[in-house]
Write an enzyme that holds these catalytic residues in place. Structure first.
Site, PDB file in Angstrom:
ATOM      1  N   HIS A   1       0.839  -1.198   0.000  1.00 13.64           N
ATOM      2  CA  HIS A   1       0.000   0.000   0.000  1.00 13.64           C
ATOM      3  C   HIS A   1       0.876   1.250   0.000  1.00 13.64           C
ATOM      4  CE1 HIS A   1      -3.606  -2.348   0.799  1.00 13.64           C
ATOM      5  NE2 HIS A   1      -2.975  -2.986   1.767  1.00 13.64           N
TER       6      HIS A   1
ATOM      7  N   HIS B   1      -3.082   4.232   3.207  1.00 14.88           N
ATOM      8  CA  HIS B   1      -4.255   4.409   2.348  1.00 14.88           C
ATOM      9  C   HIS B   1      -5.548   4.585   3.130  1.00 14.88           C
ATOM     10  CE1 HIS B   1      -3.650   0.278   3.332  1.00 14.88           C
ATOM     11  NE2 HIS B   1      -4.841  -0.073   2.897  1.00 14.88           N
TER      12      HIS B   1
ATOM     13  N   GLN C   1      -1.497   1.060   8.453  1.00 16.13           N
ATOM     14  CA  GLN C   1      -1.202  -0.373   8.506  1.00 16.13           C
ATOM     15  C   GLN C   1       0.308  -0.583   8.518  1.00 16.13           C
ATOM     16  OE1 GLN C   1      -3.317  -2.187   5.236  1.00 16.13           O
ATOM     17  NE2 GLN C   1      -5.312  -1.875   6.206  1.00 16.13           N
TER      18      GLN C   1
ATOM     19  N   TYR D   1       3.511  -2.906   8.487  1.00 21.53           N
ATOM     20  CA  TYR D   1       4.007  -4.218   8.058  1.00 21.53           C
ATOM     21  C   TYR D   1       5.491  -4.252   8.379  1.00 21.53           C
ATOM     22  CZ  TYR D   1      -0.303  -4.149   5.353  1.00 21.53           C
ATOM     23  OH  TYR D   1      -1.616  -4.072   4.974  1.00 21.53           O
TER      24      TYR D   1
END
Ligand SMILES: *[C@@H]1O[C@H](CO)[C@@H](O)[C@H](O)[C@H]1NC(C)=O
Ligand SMILES: *[C@@H]1O[C@H](CO)[C@@H](O)[C@H](O)[C@H]1NC(C)=O
Length: 220
Positions: free
Chosen positions: A81, A155, A164, A166
């Site tokens: 993303h 996003h 988010q 990661y």
């Protein structure tokens, strides 16, 4: 109406080409990566999962040796993303058996918006087939480290929790080097939900500058 159209097309684009991702290898070696059980993001910056992802306390099989001052490459699954790329190191006595809490993390690489068209660092990595290359600082002390490779999907980050996170931790052994032991930050602790680098609407109004969260990059 214009804004709604913009958001709709952005969402469509996000849905069609972007995905959850995992860091899978360092210099082509998958055995040194503490691989999370699935590709779901971490969204709570106060959770211990923000350190090395879910299951990140479980050792990987091998420790990958790299030379201080050399370039290394990590591989991500395709289609991250929109967001920044960050790399941290924490000095440890034994990269396989170390606890992941209580470590001191210094940042050795970060990228946010890149180029004259202000594309995200994640797009640059995607364009390179998932590969991100950076330099292990020449002057850091030799020995074992956990390397924390991270990309942040922005996003859906306009409210918290939303961004988010990661990341995976990679077990490395640095040879050569100097005597530097850079000051670091704690995970959790280094990130807060109210940080404008974490809670941000990247679609509207258009952003022209972005500084990734956490400390500055250790320059060596
Ligand atoms: C090492 O990686 C950096 C990117 O962090 C790049 O700018 C540089 O050209 C690379 N050096 C070599 C010798 O490939
Ligand atoms: C790290 O590298 C040094 C120097 O090559 C080597 O002696 C040592 O065994 C390595 N340690 C690990 C855990 O790979």
């Amino acid at each position: 109406m214009q804004l709604l159209q913009l958001l709709a097309s952005a969402a469509l684009l996000a849905g069609s080409v972007q995905a959850h991702v995992r860091l899978t290898a360092l210099n082509g070696d998958t055995g040194c990566v503490r691989f999370p059980p699935n590709n779901s993001p971490v969204t709570d910056v106060t959770s211990n999962d923000i350190i090395c992802n879910v299951g990140g306390a479980t050792p990987a099989a091998t420790v990958h040796t790299v030379a201080a001052g050399s370039n290394v490459t990590v591989a991500w699954e395709a289609g991250a993303h929109h967001g920044p790329e960050l790399i941290y190191l924490a000095k440890v006595d034994n990269a396989k058996t170390t606890a992941i809490t209580g470590l001191s993390w210094f940042k050795i690489y970060q990228a946010g918006l890149m180029g004259s068209d202000l594309h995200w660092a994640s797009a640059e990595v995607d364009a390179a087939g998932g590969l991100l290359e950076f330099t292990i600082p020449a002057g850091i002390a030799g020995g074992q480290y956990l390397l924390r490779g991270e990309t942040i999907g922005l996003h859906v980050a306009s409210s918290y929790p939303g961004a988010q996170f990661y990341m995976s931790c990679v077990q490395i052994n640095v040879t050569g080097g100097g005597s530097a032991t850079p000051a670091g930050v704690s995970f959790p602790g280094a990130y807060v939900g109210s940080d404008p680098a974490i809670t941000i609407n990247i679609y509207y109004p258009a952003i022209t500058t972005y500084t990734p969260p956490g400390p500055g990059v250790y320059s060596g």
